[in-house]
Design an enzyme around this catalytic site. Structure first.
Site, PDB file in Angstrom:
ATOM      1  N   LYS A 125      31.201  34.279  -4.240  1.00 11.08           N
ATOM      2  CA  LYS A 125      30.740  33.384  -3.812  1.00 11.08           C
ATOM      3  C   LYS A 125      31.771  32.409  -4.794  1.00 11.08           C
ATOM      4  CE  LYS A 125      26.913  30.609  -4.646  1.00 11.08           C
ATOM      5  NZ  LYS A 125      25.542  29.615  -4.481  1.00 11.08           N
ATOM      6  N   LYS A 163      31.318  33.886  -0.080  1.00 13.95           N
ATOM      7  CA  LYS A 163      30.741  33.019   0.710  1.00 13.95           C
ATOM      8  C   LYS A 163      31.537  31.608   0.303  1.00 13.95           C
ATOM      9  CE  LYS A 163      27.059  29.576  -0.770  1.00 13.95           C
ATOM     10  NZ  LYS A 163      25.569  29.274  -1.246  1.00 13.95           N
TER      11      LYS A 163
HETATM   12  C1  PBG Z   1      22.316  28.505  -4.746  1.00 17.28           C
HETATM   13  C2  PBG Z   1      23.536  27.741  -2.812  1.00 17.28           C
HETATM   14  C3  PBG Z   1      24.341  27.189  -2.949  1.00 17.28           C
HETATM   15  C4  PBG Z   1      23.620  27.392  -1.353  1.00 17.28           C
HETATM   16  C5  PBG Z   1      23.046  28.628  -0.831  1.00 17.28           C
HETATM   17  N1  PBG Z   1      23.036  29.087  -2.200  1.00 17.28           N
HETATM   18  C6  PBG Z   1      24.631  25.752  -3.118  1.00 17.28           C
HETATM   19  C7  PBG Z   1      25.093  25.973  -4.635  1.00 17.28           C
HETATM   20  O1  PBG Z   1      25.525  27.033  -4.518  1.00 17.28           O
HETATM   21  O2  PBG Z   1      25.390  24.880  -4.864  1.00 17.28           O
HETATM   22  C8  PBG Z   1      24.944  26.591  -0.823  1.00 17.28           C
HETATM   23  C9  PBG Z   1      24.822  26.868   1.252  1.00 17.28           C
HETATM   24  C10 PBG Z   1      25.809  26.508   1.661  1.00 17.28           C
HETATM   25  O3  PBG Z   1      26.243  25.274   1.643  1.00 17.28           O
HETATM   26  O4  PBG Z   1      24.828  25.940   2.917  1.00 17.28           O
HETATM   27  N2  PBG Z   1      21.607  29.313  -5.149  1.00 17.28           N
END
Ligand code: PBG
Length: 322
Positions: free
Chosen positions: A193, A246
Site C-alpha cells: 500500500k 494499492k
Molecule cells: C485507510 C484506507 C484508505 C483507503 C482504504 N483504507 C486511505 C488511506 O490510507 O488514507 C483508500 C481507498 C480509496 O482511496 O479508495 N486505512
C-alpha cells in the site's frame, strides 16, 4: 507472411484470441456506511458513490447481489464524537459497522464481506496507527487491530482486510483470530500500500484525513518496487490469504510482480482518486465511460489481479448484464 490481423478479422475470432476475461465475480464493491436511518449522501468527489445508513445499505446490497456482485468491502464514516486516541469504538458493541456486518450476513448469507482493519475511521488523530508525540507507534497499535479484527469476525465477516501497514499485523491478527476460534476467517492484506495522492475522495467520504503529518512512515514510497517484495514475503509467511496492491492503475508493475512471485490470489484496489479522475473526464465529455471504464479494469486484471476492488463494480455489472 505471418499476418496478426487474421486473428482480429471478426468478432468470433477476436473472442478466440482473447487472453483475459474479467467477470463480475472478480469485483469487490466498496460501500460507505453512516449512522442513522434513511440517509443517502453522495460523496461529492466520487460521484455515484454514497454514504448509506444501514437500512438503505441493505437495499443497495440486495440490488448488487441481483446484478451478480457478491463481494463487498465496508467502510464506516463516523461522527467526530465517536473518535478517540485509541479507536475504542472500533470494537464497541454499539458500533454500526459491526451491526451492518451482522445484518448483511443474516439477510444475505451468500454475500461475502471484506472488512477494513485500521484505526483511521475511529481515530481522533486520523492515522491508521496509534499516535504519540507525533509518532505512529507500531507495536502498541497491534493489540487494537487484533481486537478490531476479532470483533469483525464475531460479527460474521468472511475476510479481514488490514489496511494499516503496521509491521507484523498480519501475523498478530492471524493469531488473534485463531485464538478466538476464527480459524476459517480469511485475511486479505493490504500488502503493498503506497503513500499515494489518489486516496483523496475516500478521505472525504470518511472525514478521515490525518489531523497532522502524512502516512509516509507506514505506507510505501511510490518510487519503490523491490520494497513490495519485502512486504509480500512477510505477509505470506504471516499467513495472508490474499495480497493486495494499492492503488492499482499507477502500480500495474507491482501487481505483475506479486502475481509472478506468490501462489495466492492477488487483489488490486482501484482507489477512489483513480475512479474520480475517470468519472470527471467522462462528465466533461472527454472520454466515453462505457469504453474507458472496462478498459481500465481490464488492464488491472491483465497485469495479474485476480480480484479488483473498484467503485465501478456496479457500472461494470450493469454493462455486462445479459
Ligand atoms: C485507510 C484506507 C484508505 C483507503 C482504504 N483504507 C486511505 C488511506 O490510507 O488514507 C483508500 C481507498 C480509496 O482511496 O479508495 N486505512
Amino acid at each position: 507472411m505471418r499476418r496478426p490481423r487474421r486473428n482480429r478479422k471478426s468478432a468470433v475470432i477476436r473472442e478466440h484470441m482473447r487472453e483475459t476475461r474479467l467477470t463480475v465475480d472478480q469485483l469487490i464493491y466498496p460501500l460507505f456506511l453512516v449512522e442513522g436511518t434513511n440517509v443517502k449522501i453522495e460523496v461529492s468527489s466520487l460521484p455515484g458513490n454514497f454514504r448509506w445508513s444501514l437500512d438503505l445499505l441493505l437495499k443497495e446490497v440486495e440490488e448488487c447481489l441481483q446484478l451478480g456482485i457478491r463481494t463487498f468491502v465496508l467502510f464506516p464514516a463516523l461522527e467526530e464524537s465517536r473518535k478517540d486516541k485509541m479507536a475504542t469504538h472500533s470494537y464497541h458493541p454499539d458500533n454500526v459497522y459491526l451491526k451492518a456486518i451482522r445484518q448483511i450476513k443474516s439477510r444475505f448469507p451468500e454475500a461475502c464481506i471484506v472488512t477494513d482493519v485500521a484505526m483511521d475511521p475511529y481515530s481522533s488523530d486520523g492515522h491508521d496507527g496509534l499516535v504519540e508525540n507525533g509518532e505512529i507507534l507500531n507495536d502498541a497499535t497491534l493489540p487494537i487491530l487484533g481486537k478490531m479484527a476479532v470483533a469483525q469476525a464475531e460479527a460474521g465477516a468472511d475476510i479481514i482486510g488490514p489496511s494499516d501497514m503496521m509491521d507484523g499485523r498480519v501475523g498478530y491478527i492471524r493469531e488473534s483470530l485463531d485464538e478466538g476460534g476464527f480459524t476459517d476467517v480469511s485475511i486479505m492484506s493490504y500488502t503493498a500500500k503506497y503513500a499515494s495522492a489518489f486516496y483523496g475522495p475516500f478521505r472525504d467520504a470518511l472525514d478521515s484525513a490525518p489531523k497532522a503529518g502524512d502516512k509516509k512512515t507506514y505506507q510505501m514510497d511510490p518510487a519503490n518496487r523491490r520494497e513490495a517484495l519485502i512486504e509480500a514475503e512477510l505477509d505470506y509467511q504471516e499467513g495472508a490469504d490474499y495480497m493486495m496492491v494499492k492503488p492499482a492503475l499507477c502500480y500495474l508493475d507491482i501487481i505483475y510482480l506479486l502475481k509472478e512471485q506468490f501462489p495466492i490470489p492477488i487483489a488490486a484496489y482501484n482507489v477512489s482518486g483513480e475512479c474520480a479522475m475517470l468519472t470527471a473526464a467522462c462528465q466533461n465529455g472527454w472520454l466515453d465511460f462505457n469504453q474507458a471504464m472496462p478498459e481500465m479494469l481490464q488492464s488491472i486484471h491483465r497485469a495479474g489481479a485476480d480480484v479488483i476492488l473498484t467503485y465501478f463494480a456496479k457500472d461494470f455489472a450493469k454493462l455486462n448484464r445479459t
